[in-house]
Every structure is written in structure tokens, then in C-alpha cells.
Design a protein around this motif. Structure first.
Motif, PDB file in Angstrom:
ATOM      1  N   LYS A   1      -8.563   8.150   0.307  1.00  0.00           N
ATOM      2  CA  LYS A   1      -8.179   8.406   1.698  1.00  0.00           C
ATOM      3  C   LYS A   1      -7.288   7.312   2.302  1.00  0.00           C
ATOM      4  O   LYS A   1      -6.920   7.384   3.469  1.00  0.00           O
ATOM      5  N   LYS A   2      -6.965   6.299   1.521  1.00  0.00           N
ATOM      6  CA  LYS A   2      -6.092   5.223   2.018  1.00  0.00           C
ATOM      7  C   LYS A   2      -4.755   5.196   1.272  1.00  0.00           C
ATOM      8  O   LYS A   2      -3.697   5.091   1.879  1.00  0.00           O
ATOM      9  N   GLY A   3      -4.818   5.260  -0.044  1.00  0.00           N
ATOM     10  CA  GLY A   3      -3.600   5.208  -0.829  1.00  0.00           C
ATOM     11  C   GLY A   3      -3.776   4.398  -2.095  1.00  0.00           C
ATOM     12  O   GLY A   3      -4.883   4.272  -2.620  1.00  0.00           O
TER      13      GLY A   3
ATOM     14  N   LEU B   1      -2.870   0.670  -3.915  1.00  0.00           N
ATOM     15  CA  LEU B   1      -2.429  -0.717  -3.716  1.00  0.00           C
ATOM     16  C   LEU B   1      -1.749  -1.216  -4.980  1.00  0.00           C
ATOM     17  O   LEU B   1      -2.313  -1.145  -6.072  1.00  0.00           O
TER      18      LEU B   1
ATOM     19  N   ARG C   1      -0.739  12.519  -7.106  1.00  0.00           N
ATOM     20  CA  ARG C   1      -2.089  12.077  -7.488  1.00  0.00           C
ATOM     21  C   ARG C   1      -2.190  11.886  -9.002  1.00  0.00           C
ATOM     22  O   ARG C   1      -2.789  10.922  -9.477  1.00  0.00           O
TER      23      ARG C   1
ATOM     24  N   THR D   1       1.280   5.385   0.023  1.00  0.00           N
ATOM     25  CA  THR D   1       0.552   6.586   0.422  1.00  0.00           C
ATOM     26  C   THR D   1       1.106   7.807  -0.315  1.00  0.00           C
ATOM     27  O   THR D   1       2.287   7.843  -0.671  1.00  0.00           O
ATOM     28  N   GLU D   2       0.246   8.783  -0.525  1.00  0.00           N
ATOM     29  CA  GLU D   2       0.664   9.993  -1.229  1.00  0.00           C
ATOM     30  C   GLU D   2       1.794  10.697  -0.489  1.00  0.00           C
ATOM     31  O   GLU D   2       2.747  11.184  -1.100  1.00  0.00           O
TER      32      GLU D   2
ATOM     33  N   LEU E   1       0.850  -1.184   0.000  1.00  0.00           N
ATOM     34  CA  LEU E   1       0.000   0.000   0.000  1.00  0.00           C
ATOM     35  C   LEU E   1       0.891   1.243   0.000  1.00  0.00           C
ATOM     36  O   LEU E   1       1.689   1.449   0.923  1.00  0.00           O
TER      37      LEU E   1
ATOM     38  N   TYR F   1      -7.442   3.723  -3.673  1.00  0.00           N
ATOM     39  CA  TYR F   1      -8.451   3.664  -2.625  1.00  0.00           C
ATOM     40  C   TYR F   1      -8.495   5.034  -1.946  1.00  0.00           C
ATOM     41  O   TYR F   1      -7.533   5.423  -1.283  1.00  0.00           O
TER      42      TYR F   1
END
Length: 224
Positions: free
Chosen positions: A75-77, A79, A58, A42-43, A40, A73
Motif C-alpha cells: 500500500k506504499k510502494g 523502496l 506489480r 509507486t505503482e 520510493l 511495502y
């Protein structure tokens, strides 16, 4: 004594746009399996790794999702998607259709093709000696792509190029899971080159079928 001419000041090399740098960073890491399937992202972590804001991150992630390498996903990131059994089967089936045809078309081979294949085979050996699996995978793919390009069919060549990312990712996965397969790959490439050099179209096609079919078995884990 005449004065020395003024030093020429060259402008610094222009960097690619931020989104392109993020895209390249993530894609290369996915293909090299530094970001493995199931990871996963993340930004925030990606922005820090590349040294940019979150906006180009993004943009890069949206582009990679379209290419099927990640799933976003909110607000999560993001995958990193694992290579599926269906994808493996589809890639191998397409490779067989294109590469067997190209291997037959390679005969009789030009001196230029033979020389280029010899060069790529040497590159693979050098990368193996340096223990650079990502570079081995690239050279491996280039070896096959050279034969496909030699077939002289631009539509087939473009179709084959669309498999590039998937081939590189699978190639690294096979070599990490089956390091003994690296030497076998080079041996089989040598056999394919020998068949093409000897003008044996049927023999070249048979080597391709055996060589490419083995990828499906190994990536799926059906053979150790």
C-alpha cells in the motif's frame, strides 16, 4: 510497361511483454542512479511512465525485489535499496578473487584478447568524451569481464556475471561522486593492458588489486 510489384508490408515490430518493459525501465533507472537509493516508487507513477496497467508493474516489482534492488511495502510502494557497506565489501572481495586469478591466466595473451581490450579501452574514452557515465560504467565492466572470460573457467565466468548489476551501480556512483576518478580508471586499465601485453602476470595481478581495491574505498566515501 510491366506493373510495379506490390509493396511488401512488414508487420510492426513486436514489443516485449508489459511486465518485461516495466522491469527493464526500473532496473536501468536504478543502475543508472536515476532512481537513487532511498527513492520510493509507486505503482501508479511507474504505470504512467511506461504506459501500462498496474498489474505488470506489480509483476516487475516482485522480480526486482528477488534481485535485491528494491523492497516492497504494501500500500506504499517500492523502496530503492541503497548499496550497503557489506555489499560493497562482498563485491570487492569476490572481484579480487576472480580478477586476480584471471589476470594471471591472461598471460601469455592472444592477439585476439589484446585487440578486444584495446577496443574496449577506446570505447571508454569515447563515452567519457560524450559525458555518458552509464555507458562508461558498462564499458569498464566489459573490459574486466573480457579478461575473466579469457581465463577459460565457465564456473568463474558465471559467478562474475552475477556481480554485473552491482558493479554497474557502484561504478556510476563512484564516477558521480569522484569525477576525477574516471581518467584514473582509464589510466589503470591501460596499465593492466600493458602488463598483459608484456607477459607480466605478477604485474597484471598487482594492477588489478590496486584498481579494484580503490572501488571499495571510494564507494564507502573513505577517500575524497
Amino acid at each position: 510497361m510491366p506493373a510495379a510489384p506490390p509493396a511488401v508490408t512488414r508487420p510492426p515490430a513486436k514489443q516485449p511483454p508489459a511486465a518485461e518493459r516495466v522491469y527493464t525501465h526500473i532496473k536501468q533507472a536504478v543502475l543508472d542512479r536515476r532512481y537513487e537509493g532511498g527513492t520510493l516508487l509507486t505503482e501508479g507513477d511507474l504505470a504512467e511512465a511506461v504506459g501500462v496497467s498496474r498489474t505488470p508493474v506489480r509483476e516487475a516489482l516482485l522480480r526486482l525485489e528477488v534481485e535485491g534492488l528494491i523492497k516492497l511495502y504494501p500500500k506504499k510502494g517500492a523502496l530503492v535499496l541503497a548499496v550497503s557497506a557489506q555489499e560493497i565489501a562482498d563485491v570487492v572481495e569476490t572481484r579480487l578473487l576472480v580478477e586476480e586469478f584471471a589476470a594471471r591466466k591472461a598471460v601469455p595473451a592472444s592477439a585476439k584478447l589484446i585487440s578486444r581490450l584495446e577496443e574496449l579501452l577506446d570505447e571508454q574514452r569515447q563515452h567519457v568524451a560524450a559525458d555518458d557515465l552509464a555507458a562508461v560504467s558498462v564499458a569498464d565492466r566489459c573490459f574486466h569481464a573480457e579478461i575473466v572470460r579469457n581465463a577459460g573457467n565457465e564456473i568463474l565466468s558465471r559467478l562474475y556475471d552475477q556481480l554485473r548489476d552491482r558493479q554497474l551501480r557502484m561504478g556510476v556512483a563512484v564516477m558521480e561522486a569522484h569525477p576525477d576518478r574516471i581518467a584514473a580508471n582509464i589510466t589503470e586499465h591501460g596499465e593492466l593492458l600493458d602488463a598483459i601485453r608484456a607477459g607480466d602476470a605478477d604485474g597484471a595481478a598487482q594492477v588489478v588489486r590496486r584498481h579494484v581495491s580503490r572501488v571499495k574505498v571510494l564507494v564507502r566515501g573513505d577517500e575524497r
